[in-house]
Scaffold this active site. Structure first.
Site, short mmCIF file in Angstrom:
data_model
loop_
_atom_site.label_atom_id
_atom_site.label_comp_id
_atom_site.label_asym_id
_atom_site.label_seq_id
_atom_site.Cartn_x
_atom_site.Cartn_y
_atom_site.Cartn_z
N LEU A 143 0.82 -1.21 0.00
CA LEU A 143 0.00 0.00 0.00
C LEU A 143 0.86 1.27 0.00
O LEU A 143 1.75 1.42 0.83
CB LEU A 143 -0.90 0.00 1.24
CG LEU A 143 -1.94 1.13 1.30
CD1 LEU A 143 -2.96 1.01 0.19
CD2 LEU A 143 -2.61 1.14 2.66
N ASP A 144 0.58 2.18 -0.92
CA ASP A 144 1.24 3.50 -0.97
C ASP A 144 2.74 3.40 -1.18
O ASP A 144 3.48 4.34 -0.86
CB ASP A 144 0.96 4.32 0.30
CG ASP A 144 -0.52 4.56 0.53
OD1 ASP A 144 -1.27 4.52 -0.46
OD2 ASP A 144 -0.92 4.77 1.67
N ALA A 145 3.21 2.28 -1.71
CA ALA A 145 4.66 2.11 -1.87
C ALA A 145 5.08 1.91 -3.33
O ALA A 145 6.23 1.63 -3.60
CB ALA A 145 5.15 0.94 -1.02
#
Lengths: 284, 284, 284, 284
Positions: D227-229
């Site tokens: 997530l979000d990476a």
């Protein structure tokens, strides 16, 4: 902060005791100040202030506030404006063929970023009629030629009266307004597609490309008689490079234009802008 | 505005009439306010203000002002600070091996961008001794090891007392201060080489490079016990691209660091920063 | 990448096959390209390129490379420059009374941000002599009056020859160079304290203050005969507000000036700037 | 440049002669290169390039180009993609309740800032149906619950196949995609409303407000399992102050989000983005 507020914008010659005197005026009537910002222009020796207070608990009725402000201002030799937060301003957007600023302003109004109604769109072209209608605004097509400009401006003024418009926003309206118009309806915000005072006049992106600048800008300002010289409300810039053709400058500029114009309109509608001389204070 | 001024920074629970009450306090003693800025944090119901007024014509002597402020603050349950513009603060800069922030602060002090004296440089390395001496500051070399840290911090505290230091600026001092030190000398500004809270901890440029970010930043904050979590005073950023190696990030970051740190120190020295809870108000 | 490299900057009329032809020239001699960047200005139909390759393994000696480039360029009707990364350029900084750009450039050179020597500082005032000497540069004081300008420029030219200077950086040198000087020594970078083409001429911060702009800028450009109209290398801006007096604009502007000038000098020294007509390509 | 072009994006282990070899491949078939950009990541020893050339005059037919690229890439152990400028990509926008990014992307597509079709809008809410229909896109309402997510993702995948979608843009789609989905349709761009890696996870504006940051940001990135990476394509920031409540951060953030997302989508559609490892090269 949903309870209605009054906002006083005031400028006067600077002297001792102004902050106390004005704050006392509010407080002595039981007003609760929710925003107070002052500025002293020491060069010009002018004091400028914005005070916003809750009407709830204030012991003057709405009708009584303006006369009381008048009295206060008289003793200070002040210019002043009074606004109530629940008075919805009526805005007219003027456009030519480009839709980005119009669409953006209409969207923001719908998204409640602005407290305003937008009942009237005026254009010298018919291209953007559909967008106006989609957002529930009336669209008036008034083509401009050198010959009919004076006549069309009379019609425009009549429309502004009919629709009870408070403020006109030139959202890429590619016509210069005549002195006579500005005198009779002075409340006009324009977006100029350059970092003024660089590239005044026509085709600023072409000028910027030719000059080989590394940054382009946009400027929102009040309209005055002198072209592109009115008091600046907001400016912003974006970086460009040798890879950017004129079309790229125009594209990047559009994003600037709509954001800069929106910020200026929002500041104006929130009564945060005080014009004095040829400049503005924009209270934070 | 060359005549000396007093500045009152004050925060208290919000209630009706605060602006008037505080302005009246100044005015009733004949003070001419040259700067007044207020902020209400409606979430936390806290009122914060900064008032600056000319001492000329004020009918309280300097010795009487603090007790009068104490009395005012008592009735408001307020935290407050009082500063006189002609009291020159004494600043100690702490460094390790990098010179850019040190040189920049010393230059700004010499260029009169800061009203401060910088009599004391402390470092855990000897590299920057010459720069300190060139600018007329004493240089104390206090190497730090895990074993001697507590002991060295005692010496550092003694130096701060000896030199009557008001504020410590960690200008790329690559050591973490112990709880015990911060408790006894809480007035510390640090520059962190990232856009906090991104990349807390060590080697932020390496972290930023690894993550492939398109923008890097720097953050000036007050030092608290929790590493990199103190109240933020100032931040800024610069764009980077895939062409930037770690060395480029470090180089670009240096320009950010010195500007962000300088702005924070300047705001602090001008008494524009009010800390409340874990955040700041920086008055404009 | 510590092994020395050669860099070819080349511009020519655009046509098919240029990238291949030029890359082949390098490759056919065993060169390992470490940086290749091309740009086509489709408006002017000009191809511009920067190629940097390792000398290690290249089968032409340094003496043979220039003639080979000459031959290549001839067939392309190209303008070209050749640089070796281990040839340290010699830079002369010219100043008047303000020290911020001078100190900044000297610090960067010392910090190895620039690969250059700075043996010669020239000034029409004596104020900055000490800084020059601290950094090991010679300082020549050549006061300028309307009457002696031509004569002093002869001395300046002689100094540039004596010190074998490659590039002059006007770091707040508040004098206009004569046509005759620029013709004989055309390699000059200037920092102008405005966002050109806004506020050309004298006292741009005063002009900006008067106009009430919300953003100020700085511009680094090559010097040409037409004042403030030379090809722009770099620009940047910073936000200002009504709270900023002229002194604040000057202070904020100084930070811009030194950063913008430093970036321009660095790009120039890394042979990333190609001038064509009145504009530049700055390769990333 | 209205004649159609081919664009080759290629990355491979770095070695001598790559620029020449690839340029020769184009030139030997009579191609006129209109854009060539190369980058060497010296840390990872990877060469990355983007070449765009006119199909007019190229002696390979469209069907022959891909096999020829395959052959070239094989000898270089390269990853590669080939795109034709007149192949219009098909984009699906996924939204929840917020309209600003959706409206912005649809407007840009209509304004021809993007060369793409947007035939399919998918949402877990019904709010934005009208906007989709106004711009001529089909709208599919697929509400998500913890229980039906797997099932709904099957329907979503079927829709992507039915509409022959090339790229999904999550324009404030407030749902996390499952590993299984991302594996089967990996071509997804997301806009995250923070300056990643600051404030990963939920409610970044609330986190930013709580932390008291002075700047907020937005990040467009490719979606990966973590997530979000995912690899970052574009970021930008805007300054905030103590005066900004959470609602102000959200409002200012919206302007960032739509601009950052639009830039990322545009770069992707122009085949300027090369992902390698967990990072991107975005060619200028």
């Amino acid at each position: 902060m949903t309870s209605p507020t009054a906002t006083l914008l005031l400028s006067c010659p600077d002297r001792r005791g102004l902050v106390a005197e004005i704050a006392n005026f509010i407080y002595s009537h039981g007003g609760n100040i929710v925003h107070a910002d002052h500025h002293t222009d020491f060069t010009r020796k002018i004091f400028l202030t914005r005070l916003e207070w809750q009407l709830e608990g204030f012991d003057l009725s709405r009708e009584e506030i303006a006369p009381a402000c008048e009295q206060l201002a008289g003793s200070l030799q002040a210019n002043w404006q009074l606004h109530f937060s629940d008075t919805v301003r009526r805005l007219s957007i003027w456009v030519s063929r480009q839709d980005h600023c119009l669409l953006d302003l209409l969207w923001r109004q719908k998204a409640k970023e602005f407290t305003a109604e937008i009942p009237l769109i005026i254009s010298n072209h018919e291209d953007l009629k559909e967008i106006a209608l989609q957002f529930g605004a009336d669209f008036h097509y008034l083509p401009i030629t050198p010959d009919n400009k004076a006549e069309q401006e009379e019609k425009q003024l009549q429309l502004l009266r009919d629709y009870q418009i408070d403020i006109v926003v030139l959202a890429k309206y590619m016509q210069i307004l005549r002195h006579n118009f500005i005198t009779r309806f002075p409340n006009i915000i324009n977006i100029h597609h350059s970092f003024l005072p660089a590239f005044v006049g026509a085709k600023p992106y072409h000028q910027a490309y030719k000059r080989g600048v590394k940054i382009i800008g946009a400027t929102a300002h009040y309209v005055t008689d002198e072209l592109d010289a009115g008091p600046i409300i907001e400016q912003d810039v974006v970086r460009v490079s040798h890879r950017d053709e004129i079309a790229d400058l125009i594209r990047k500029g559009k994003d600037l234009e709509r954001i800069v114009l929106a910020r200026a309109v929002r500041s104006h509608l929130q009564n945060r802008v005080l014009v004095y001389g040829d400049r503005t204070v924009v209270f934070g």
